[in-house]
Design a protein around this motif. Structure first.
Motif, PDB file in Angstrom:
ATOM      1  N   LEU A 172      28.850 -26.419  14.899  1.00 52.21           N
ATOM      2  CA  LEU A 172      27.813 -27.001  14.250  1.00 52.21           C
ATOM      3  C   LEU A 172      26.466 -26.605  14.192  1.00 52.21           C
ATOM      4  O   LEU A 172      25.951 -26.055  14.704  1.00 52.21           O
ATOM      5  CB  LEU A 172      27.618 -28.005  15.615  1.00 52.21           C
ATOM      6  CG  LEU A 172      28.520 -29.455  16.035  1.00 52.21           C
ATOM      7  CD1 LEU A 172      29.503 -28.944  16.976  1.00 52.21           C
ATOM      8  CD2 LEU A 172      27.740 -30.940  16.281  1.00 52.21           C
ATOM      9  N   PHE A 173      25.865 -27.569  12.683  1.00 52.11           N
ATOM     10  CA  PHE A 173      24.726 -26.279  12.193  1.00 52.11           C
ATOM     11  C   PHE A 173      23.719 -28.309  12.576  1.00 52.11           C
ATOM     12  O   PHE A 173      24.427 -29.419  11.153  1.00 52.11           O
ATOM     13  CB  PHE A 173      24.742 -26.086  11.314  1.00 52.11           C
ATOM     14  CG  PHE A 173      23.328 -25.197  10.536  1.00 52.11           C
ATOM     15  CD1 PHE A 173      23.538 -24.523  11.360  1.00 52.11           C
ATOM     16  CD2 PHE A 173      23.200 -25.641   9.799  1.00 52.11           C
ATOM     17  CE1 PHE A 173      21.647 -23.570  11.236  1.00 52.11           C
ATOM     18  CE2 PHE A 173      21.872 -24.957   9.244  1.00 52.11           C
ATOM     19  CZ  PHE A 173      21.634 -24.746   9.727  1.00 52.11           C
ATOM     20  N   GLU A 174      22.440 -28.083  13.171  1.00 49.89           N
ATOM     21  CA  GLU A 174      21.583 -29.008  12.964  1.00 49.89           C
ATOM     22  C   GLU A 174      22.472 -30.383  13.438  1.00 49.89           C
ATOM     23  O   GLU A 174      21.908 -31.452  12.597  1.00 49.89           O
ATOM     24  CB  GLU A 174      20.992 -29.099  11.663  1.00 49.89           C
ATOM     25  CG  GLU A 174      20.062 -28.058  11.780  1.00 49.89           C
ATOM     26  CD  GLU A 174      19.201 -27.816   9.831  1.00 49.89           C
ATOM     27  OE1 GLU A 174      17.371 -27.952  10.176  1.00 49.89           O
ATOM     28  OE2 GLU A 174      19.531 -28.544   9.393  1.00 49.89           O
ATOM     29  N   GLY A 175      23.249 -30.320  14.342  1.00 51.35           N
ATOM     30  CA  GLY A 175      23.968 -31.705  14.535  1.00 51.35           C
ATOM     31  C   GLY A 175      25.248 -31.724  14.266  1.00 51.35           C
ATOM     32  O   GLY A 175      26.145 -32.509  14.117  1.00 51.35           O
ATOM     33  N   GLU A 176      25.479 -31.346  12.734  1.00 55.66           N
ATOM     34  CA  GLU A 176      26.972 -31.798  11.412  1.00 55.66           C
ATOM     35  C   GLU A 176      27.670 -30.686  11.672  1.00 55.66           C
ATOM     36  O   GLU A 176      27.604 -29.102  11.811  1.00 55.66           O
ATOM     37  CB  GLU A 176      26.070 -31.317  10.723  1.00 55.66           C
ATOM     38  CG  GLU A 176      25.312 -33.216  10.288  1.00 55.66           C
ATOM     39  CD  GLU A 176      23.871 -33.292   8.811  1.00 55.66           C
ATOM     40  OE1 GLU A 176      25.312 -31.975   8.112  1.00 55.66           O
ATOM     41  OE2 GLU A 176      23.493 -33.849   8.509  1.00 55.66           O
ATOM     42  N   GLU A 177      29.357 -31.247  11.812  1.00 57.00           N
ATOM     43  CA  GLU A 177      30.251 -29.823  11.868  1.00 57.00           C
ATOM     44  C   GLU A 177      30.279 -29.740  10.093  1.00 57.00           C
ATOM     45  O   GLU A 177      30.039 -29.884   9.038  1.00 57.00           O
ATOM     46  CB  GLU A 177      31.108 -30.503  11.899  1.00 57.00           C
ATOM     47  CG  GLU A 177      32.686 -30.187  12.230  1.00 57.00           C
ATOM     48  CD  GLU A 177      32.775 -30.266  13.861  1.00 57.00           C
ATOM     49  OE1 GLU A 177      33.224 -29.350  13.933  1.00 57.00           O
ATOM     50  OE2 GLU A 177      32.378 -30.758  14.485  1.00 57.00           O
ATOM     51  N   ILE A 178      29.968 -27.988  10.499  1.00 54.45           N
ATOM     52  CA  ILE A 178      30.123 -26.856   9.444  1.00 54.45           C
ATOM     53  C   ILE A 178      31.596 -26.840   9.327  1.00 54.45           C
ATOM     54  O   ILE A 178      31.733 -25.707   8.853  1.00 54.45           O
ATOM     55  CB  ILE A 178      29.093 -26.296   9.639  1.00 54.45           C
ATOM     56  CG1 ILE A 178      29.179 -25.261  10.476  1.00 54.45           C
ATOM     57  CG2 ILE A 178      27.957 -26.636   9.016  1.00 54.45           C
ATOM     58  CD1 ILE A 178      27.712 -24.476  10.298  1.00 54.45           C
ATOM     59  N   THR A 179      32.483 -26.822  10.633  1.00 51.47           N
ATOM     60  CA  THR A 179      33.874 -25.796  11.060  1.00 51.47           C
ATOM     61  C   THR A 179      34.986 -26.101   9.476  1.00 51.47           C
ATOM     62  O   THR A 179      34.693 -27.381   8.889  1.00 51.47           O
ATOM     63  CB  THR A 179      34.514 -26.522  11.607  1.00 51.47           C
ATOM     64  OG1 THR A 179      33.922 -26.775  12.820  1.00 51.47           O
ATOM     65  CG2 THR A 179      35.788 -25.439  12.418  1.00 51.47           C
ATOM     66  N   GLY A 180      35.154 -24.876   9.049  1.00 51.69           N
ATOM     67  CA  GLY A 180      35.697 -25.388   7.740  1.00 51.69           C
ATOM     68  C   GLY A 180      35.708 -25.155   6.519  1.00 51.69           C
ATOM     69  O   GLY A 180      36.243 -25.023   5.289  1.00 51.69           O
ATOM     70  N   LEU A 181      34.022 -25.521   6.494  1.00 51.69           N
ATOM     71  CA  LEU A 181      33.732 -25.401   5.001  1.00 51.69           C
ATOM     72  C   LEU A 181      33.243 -24.124   4.538  1.00 51.69           C
ATOM     73  O   LEU A 181      33.006 -23.383   5.505  1.00 51.69           O
ATOM     74  CB  LEU A 181      32.050 -25.826   5.368  1.00 51.69           C
ATOM     75  CG  LEU A 181      31.369 -27.181   5.335  1.00 51.69           C
ATOM     76  CD1 LEU A 181      30.655 -27.588   6.023  1.00 51.69           C
ATOM     77  CD2 LEU A 181      32.462 -28.398   4.634  1.00 51.69           C
ATOM     78  N   PRO A 182      33.333 -23.869   3.081  1.00 50.36           N
ATOM     79  CA  PRO A 182      33.335 -22.386   1.883  1.00 50.36           C
ATOM     80  C   PRO A 182      32.032 -22.025   2.585  1.00 50.36           C
ATOM     81  O   PRO A 182      31.051 -22.941   3.379  1.00 50.36           O
ATOM     82  CB  PRO A 182      33.652 -23.307   1.083  1.00 50.36           C
ATOM     83  CG  PRO A 182      33.333 -24.914   1.273  1.00 50.36           C
ATOM     84  CD  PRO A 182      33.690 -25.018   2.173  1.00 50.36           C
ATOM     85  N   MET A 183      31.499 -20.457   2.160  1.00 48.77           N
ATOM     86  CA  MET A 183      30.546 -20.054   2.114  1.00 48.77           C
ATOM     87  C   MET A 183      29.985 -20.484   1.309  1.00 48.77           C
ATOM     88  O   MET A 183      28.458 -21.021   1.639  1.00 48.77           O
ATOM     89  CB  MET A 183      31.354 -18.434   2.090  1.00 48.77           C
ATOM     90  CG  MET A 183      31.205 -17.807   2.342  1.00 48.77           C
ATOM     91  SD  MET A 183      31.587 -15.397   2.051  1.00 48.77           S
ATOM     92  CE  MET A 183      29.854 -15.736   2.029  1.00 48.77           C
ATOM     93  N   HIS A 184      30.235 -20.552   0.150  1.00 51.63           N
ATOM     94  CA  HIS A 184      28.992 -21.936  -0.644  1.00 51.63           C
ATOM     95  C   HIS A 184      28.139 -23.164   0.149  1.00 51.63           C
ATOM     96  O   HIS A 184      26.833 -22.969  -0.079  1.00 51.63           O
ATOM     97  CB  HIS A 184      29.346 -22.160  -1.866  1.00 51.63           C
ATOM     98  CG  HIS A 184      30.057 -22.517  -2.151  1.00 51.63           C
ATOM     99  ND1 HIS A 184      30.124 -24.919  -2.333  1.00 51.63           N
ATOM    100  CD2 HIS A 184      31.869 -23.223  -2.448  1.00 51.63           C
ATOM    101  CE1 HIS A 184      30.760 -24.892  -2.302  1.00 51.63           C
ATOM    102  NE2 HIS A 184      32.462 -23.762  -2.710  1.00 51.63           N
ATOM    103  N   ALA A 185      29.607 -23.832   0.853  1.00 52.40           N
ATOM    104  CA  ALA A 185      28.149 -25.093   1.083  1.00 52.40           C
ATOM    105  C   ALA A 185      28.449 -24.637   1.985  1.00 52.40           C
ATOM    106  O   ALA A 185      26.940 -25.591   2.252  1.00 52.40           O
ATOM    107  CB  ALA A 185      30.037 -25.953   1.369  1.00 52.40           C
TER     108      ALA A 185
END
Length: 254
Positions: free
Chosen positions: A60-73
């Motif tokens: 979680l980054f700033e409370g938002e799920e980022i698991t599995g997102l690509p590098m650019h995202a």
């Protein structure tokens, strides 16, 4: 918390590189990740930055799920990183490399570039200004028009940091930022990393040089065989028997 890693596991076939690691990084702090070679430190960085997908667990980054997102995202959300082996476009100028760091803030398309639209021209100016600011911050603006592959290794390390700074990140992941530099250069890089934190960037670094880690870090995570064996302040880590046995060998100087 700015970043939260929850039970992160990464497997490569039968190899368990990161094993159920949880930790968090508060905004504004410097966190270090230490451990022997092969402990899983860079692999964990690669999961956080999106280079690798976690086998299980969540980020979680700033409370938002980022698991599995690509590098650019992930980069667009405000996470920048450097690599253990400095990764530059060696045939481009130092300035051109730094301009690429600002790329996540631009929206120009190929059509914009071909037609030289006002948006393209504006974003080029913004990128150049941001790059010069980042190079000044890193202390290498005087090298702006040199070919990146021709500058000394220490300056290349600074350029890698400048590229990250140009992205105007919230979190910077520094993978062995002082590997291969002299003791004097290490002290100068420590000052640069502290300046990054003072400028509002949250820092997470992997590093083997314990004097730098103990002098900079607000907190430290220790990995061994992919597992987290300790987490705490430099004073706590330097006195932890499990850490001394697995990695430090003797009580570290704080």
């Amino acid at each position: 918390m700015l970043l939260q890693a929850r039970a992160i596991t990464k497997r490569f076939g039968g190899l368990l590189a990161v094993d159920d690691v949880s930790s968090a990084i508060p905004a504004g702090q410097i966190k270090a990740i230490i451990g022997p070679n092969g402990a899983g430190k860079s692999t964990l960085f690669n999961v956080v930055s999106g280079l690798y997908a976690a086998t299980s667990g969540s980020l979680l980054f700033e409370g938002e799920e980022i698991t599995g997102l690509p590098m650019h995202a992930i980069a667009r959300r405000g996470i920048a990183r450097t690599f253990q082996t400095t990764s530059l476009f060696a045939h481009l100028t130092v300035l051109d490399n730094a301009m690429l760091g600002y790329r996540r803030h631009t929206a120009s398309t190929l059509v914009d570039a071909l037609l030289r639209t006002p948006r393209t021209r504006r974003e080029e100016r913004e990128s150049r200004d941001a790059a010069h600011d980042a190079l000044r911050f890193a202390g290498i603006d005087g090298l702006a028009h040199r070919i990146a592959g021709s500058i000394p290794q220490e300056a290349q390390k600074r350029l890698a940091i400048a590229i990250a700074v140009a992205a105007k990140p919230k979190l910077v992941l520094l993978d062995e930022p002082v590997a291969g530099v002299t003791a004097e250069e290490t002290d100068a890089h420590a000052a640069l990393i502290r300046a990054m934190a003072d400028a509002g960037m949250t820092i997470c670094l992997v590093e083997h040089k314990m004097n730098l880690v103990m002098g900079l870090a607000d907190s430290i995570v220790v990995l061994h065989h992919g597992k987290k064996i300790a987490e705490g302040t430099p004073a706590q880590i330097s006195a932890d028997p499990a850490v001394i046995d697995a990695y430090l060998g003797v009580k570290a100087h704080v």
